[in-house]
Design a protein around this motif. Structure first.
Motif, short mmCIF file in Angstrom:
data_model
loop_
_atom_site.label_atom_id
_atom_site.label_comp_id
_atom_site.label_asym_id
_atom_site.label_seq_id
_atom_site.Cartn_x
_atom_site.Cartn_y
_atom_site.Cartn_z
N TYR A 139 -26.73 94.21 17.14
CA TYR A 139 -27.26 92.82 17.17
C TYR A 139 -26.66 92.51 16.08
O TYR A 139 -26.65 91.48 15.91
CB TYR A 139 -28.58 93.30 16.93
CG TYR A 139 -29.24 94.28 18.55
CD1 TYR A 139 -29.18 93.05 19.57
CD2 TYR A 139 -29.88 95.37 18.94
CE1 TYR A 139 -29.53 92.71 20.59
CE2 TYR A 139 -30.73 95.23 19.99
CZ TYR A 139 -30.42 94.20 21.20
OH TYR A 139 -30.62 94.52 22.54
N LEU A 140 -27.09 92.47 14.63
CA LEU A 140 -26.32 92.51 13.75
C LEU A 140 -25.19 91.38 13.71
O LEU A 140 -24.79 90.88 12.89
CB LEU A 140 -26.45 93.20 12.33
CG LEU A 140 -27.54 93.30 11.98
CD1 LEU A 140 -28.97 94.24 10.44
CD2 LEU A 140 -28.78 92.11 12.10
N ALA B 3 -35.83 96.34 24.27
CA ALA B 3 -36.65 94.81 24.60
C ALA B 3 -36.10 93.81 24.55
O ALA B 3 -36.66 93.04 26.35
CB ALA B 3 -37.68 94.92 23.71
N PRO B 4 -35.54 93.39 24.16
CA PRO B 4 -34.84 91.69 24.29
C PRO B 4 -34.23 91.53 25.67
O PRO B 4 -35.05 90.55 26.61
CB PRO B 4 -33.75 91.46 23.49
CG PRO B 4 -34.11 92.09 22.26
CD PRO B 4 -34.55 93.52 23.08
N ALA B 5 -33.15 92.31 25.68
CA ALA B 5 -32.97 91.93 27.54
C ALA B 5 -34.17 92.40 28.62
O ALA B 5 -34.66 91.82 29.44
CB ALA B 5 -32.31 93.07 28.27
N ALA B 6 -35.26 93.05 28.01
CA ALA B 6 -36.24 93.83 29.18
C ALA B 6 -36.57 92.28 28.93
O ALA B 6 -37.77 92.09 30.78
CB ALA B 6 -36.75 94.81 28.96
N VAL C 133 -34.63 85.38 20.54
CA VAL C 133 -33.97 86.92 20.66
C VAL C 133 -35.14 88.32 19.92
O VAL C 133 -35.60 89.25 21.07
CB VAL C 133 -32.53 87.52 20.02
CG1 VAL C 133 -31.99 88.51 20.67
CG2 VAL C 133 -31.69 85.96 21.40
N LEU C 134 -35.75 88.10 18.61
CA LEU C 134 -36.22 88.74 18.07
C LEU C 134 -37.71 88.64 19.41
O LEU C 134 -38.46 89.46 19.20
CB LEU C 134 -36.89 88.64 16.86
CG LEU C 134 -37.38 89.19 16.00
CD1 LEU C 134 -36.83 90.53 15.89
CD2 LEU C 134 -37.80 88.89 14.77
N PHE D 117 -38.96 81.61 25.17
CA PHE D 117 -38.18 81.84 24.96
C PHE D 117 -36.59 82.67 25.76
O PHE D 117 -35.53 82.28 25.31
CB PHE D 117 -37.69 83.86 24.39
CG PHE D 117 -38.98 83.42 22.74
CD1 PHE D 117 -38.92 82.22 22.65
CD2 PHE D 117 -40.41 84.65 23.08
CE1 PHE D 117 -40.16 82.17 20.84
CE2 PHE D 117 -41.29 83.70 21.61
CZ PHE D 117 -41.10 83.20 21.20
N THR D 118 -37.03 82.85 27.07
CA THR D 118 -35.85 83.24 28.10
C THR D 118 -34.90 81.84 28.61
O THR D 118 -33.86 81.92 27.61
CB THR D 118 -35.95 83.50 29.26
OG1 THR D 118 -36.74 84.80 29.30
CG2 THR D 118 -35.55 83.34 30.14
#
Lengths: 228, 372
Positions: free
Chosen positions: B99-100, B274-277, B330-331, B351-352
């Motif tokens: 991610y970073l 979690a972000p993808a979910a 994303v967070l 957010f999406t």
């Protein structure tokens, strides 16, 4: 010099952790909890006594073996004695109840219960000491008992602990609260038997990698200085 | 001296050794690279480490009694708990670095020509990681993993057509007996294929690097020393997490075996999924969710062409600002998926929406404006 320092640091931290080992009730705390926690072996041995004489009547502990008890400070002979008394060997799972059905509720296996319930040993303690008369307005289902800690407030498990439900060999008073705290520490160990080893290895590894980082950064700077 | 002779002895019998040494000693790398540029190297190390620890786990793992065999590894295999801790902590760290690395690549626009291919490989890395990580989460046989698998299998069933057929082939129908055995194969294959993706990333990054020959430095000893320092820091964080916070890579509900009657409340997924979910969760039907996932992936891949600033466009402040906002977005998606934010379902939709807005609208517009 550094070794001496590291050693003192370890001893101080372990010392702090051990200092409370005697009285776990006022205030209630579990030595196994927290980032530097270690299993309170004396409490866990007493908790095993509680499990054996009270809980094993209804619950199983299928993932823990008699040989594992040596990690709580029992000698191999003592662990073998426990196994023999229960009609098993060192490699048998600790004896518990065959699957029961109490009016639709099934006493769960306790091997990992401390990891499965949020709050771990704290929850188990609150659950075991949370029984009482149902407050006005609460209608209990048949075969159920009021319990303040249990989600929903009523559980099929009866209030099984009371003062003197077991006799402790180390002279600690077997009050209801003491029994609950001890069996909670025992179940915390059963759910995470590698806790002590993990924290011990971790402590040494952290010291090692802290020094390695310093050396690596210093050598990187030295190497790059020649480049300019 | 002897080392020298030895090298030529071996090198004369295995010429690729000589070319390897020559390439390590060649002054081709940028001078004074940032420590952050070591992320892909650290990801490669972790991928290898995860493959090795994964092989050990696979020896003892039994997909037909998944949960019990994980318990067996934790409790009864000598040092099994240690290997399992390594595998779980390595997972958390490889995701954190991936991610970073993506974030930094967007921030410094490392994706621009001629480095498009290394960007494509970076995105692929994250996708393969997500799939592998999800499979590993399911393989634990815990209640949370099982719930996630049942949801995915049901979604695949409801799709129909080719995507449904592919989904069914991959998952083996509604979570049945043999499903975990088949997923174990895919988990291992995908995990090891990460090494190939990282290799392609390095090769393309090298091809794209434009270093002034007079200033260039060699990998050995300069970057080796730097990477070693980065690795030491990583190892430090690794032991801190692994030995003192081993729960970070899992979810509590996975301590409960799958198949019980009681569904765990707030089962959830590990933080790295979690972000993808969160993104998939806002779409009401499986068809829409799959479509959204495809669009999101295409947008990520297309970033080098969505950036309209051209090869020597200036580095813009506004673009940097929005990249930070994207990171927060994303967070936020992850936190909303975990349900820890108030009004999580509403926020997840917002957010999406912002995620797609960032790539579809903000990126082309802002970069084009700032390039002028």
């Amino acid at each position: 010099m550094r070794r001496v320092f590291a050693l003192t640091a370890i001893l101080t931290i372990l010392g702090i952790a051990n200092a409370h080992a005697e009285d776990t009730l006022s205030p209630l705390h579990f030595q196994s909890q927290g980032p530097l926690g270690t299993i309170d072996k004396a409490a866990a041995q007493r908790g095993y006594e509680v499990y054996k004489s009270v809980c094993a009547g209804c619950h199983s502990l299928g993932k823990v073996h008699y040989r594992d008890l040596e990690a709580l400070g029992l000698t191999p002979a003592q662990a073998a004695g426990e196994a023999l008394a229960a009609g098993g060997t060192l490699n048998s799972p600790i004896k518990g109840a065959a699957p029961l059905n109490m009016g639709g509720a099934i006493p769960p296996d306790l091997s990992s219960i401390a990891a499965q319930r949020p709050g771990g040993p704290n929850y188990i303690y609150n659950y075991l000491t949370g029984f009482g008369p149902a407050p006005a307005g609460v209608t209990l289902l048949p075969g159920h008992n009021y319990n303040a800690a249990f989600p929903g407030g009523q559980t099929a498990m009866p209030d099984v602990l009371h003062d003197g439900a077991v006799t402790y060999q180390d002279g600690v008073q077997p009050t209801k609260a003491q029994e609950a705290a001890d069996v909670a520490e025992f179940l915390a160990w059963a759910a995470d038997p590698n806790l002590d080893a993990r924290h011990q290895i971790g402590f040494r590894a952290i010291i090692f990698f802290a020094f390695l980082t310093i050396i690596a950064v210093a050598s990187k700077r030295k190497v790059w200085r020649t480049q300019a | 001296m002897t080392a020298q002779t030895n090298q030529s002895w071996a090198a004369s019998r295995l010429p690729c050794l000589a070319s390897l040494c020559a390439c390590l000693n060649a002054r081709t790398m940028a001078p004074g690279g940032s420590y952050f540029a070591a992320f892909p190297f650290l990801i490669a190390v972790l991928a290898a480490f995860l493959s090795l620890s994964g092989i050990v786990l696979a020896v003892f793992y039994n997909p037909w009694h998944a949960f019990a065999s994980v318990q067996f590894i934790n409790r009864d295999v000598n040092q099994g708990w240690l290997i399992r801790t390594y595998h779980a902590t390595g997972t958390t760290l490889i995701f954190a670095l991936a991610y970073l690395h993506l974030f930094r690549s967007i921030l410094i626009r490392a994706y621009r020509a001629p480095a498009e291919f290394s960007w494509l490989m970076s995105v692929k890395l994250l996708l393969v990681l997500l799939l592998t990580g999800w499979l590993g989460f399911v393989l634990t046989g815990g209640a949370a993993g099982h719930l996630s698998l049942v949801n995915a299998a049901n979604a695949a069933l409801s799709l129909g057509g080719l995507p449904g057929a592919v989904g069914l082939w991959f998952l083996g129908g509604p979570a049945g007996q043999g499903t975990l055995a088949r997923l174990e194969v895919f988990h291992a294959l995908l995990g090891i294929s990460l090494l190939l993706v990282v290799w392609a990333y390095f090769a393309s990054r090298k091809a794209a690097a434009q270093v002034e020959p007079a200033k260039a430095v060699a990998f050995y000893p300069y970057y080796l020393a730097q990477y070693f320092a980065a690795l030491a820091v990583l190892a430090f964080i690794f032991v801190l997490l692994g030995f003192y916070a081993p729960g970070v890579s899992g979810v509590a509900a996975n301590h409960i075996p799958a198949g019980g009657l009681a569904l765990p409340l707030g089962a959830g997924v590990p933080w790295y999924l979690a972000p993808a979910a969160g993104l998939l969760g806002v779409f009401p039907t499986a068809k829409l969710a799959v479509a959204a996932a495809i669009v999101a992936v295409v947008l990520l891949y297309a970033l080098p062409w969505l950036d309209r600033s051209g090869p020597d466009g200036a580095k813009g402040k506004v673009y940097c600002f929005f990249t930070w906002v994207l990171a927060l977005d994303v967070l936020g998606l992850g936190l909303a998926a975990a349900g820890v934010l108030p009004f999580s379902p509403v926020l997840a939709v917002l957010f999406t929406g912002w995620f797609f807005f960032h790539f579809l609208v903000l990126t082309p517009v802002v970069t084009a404006m700032e390039a002028k």
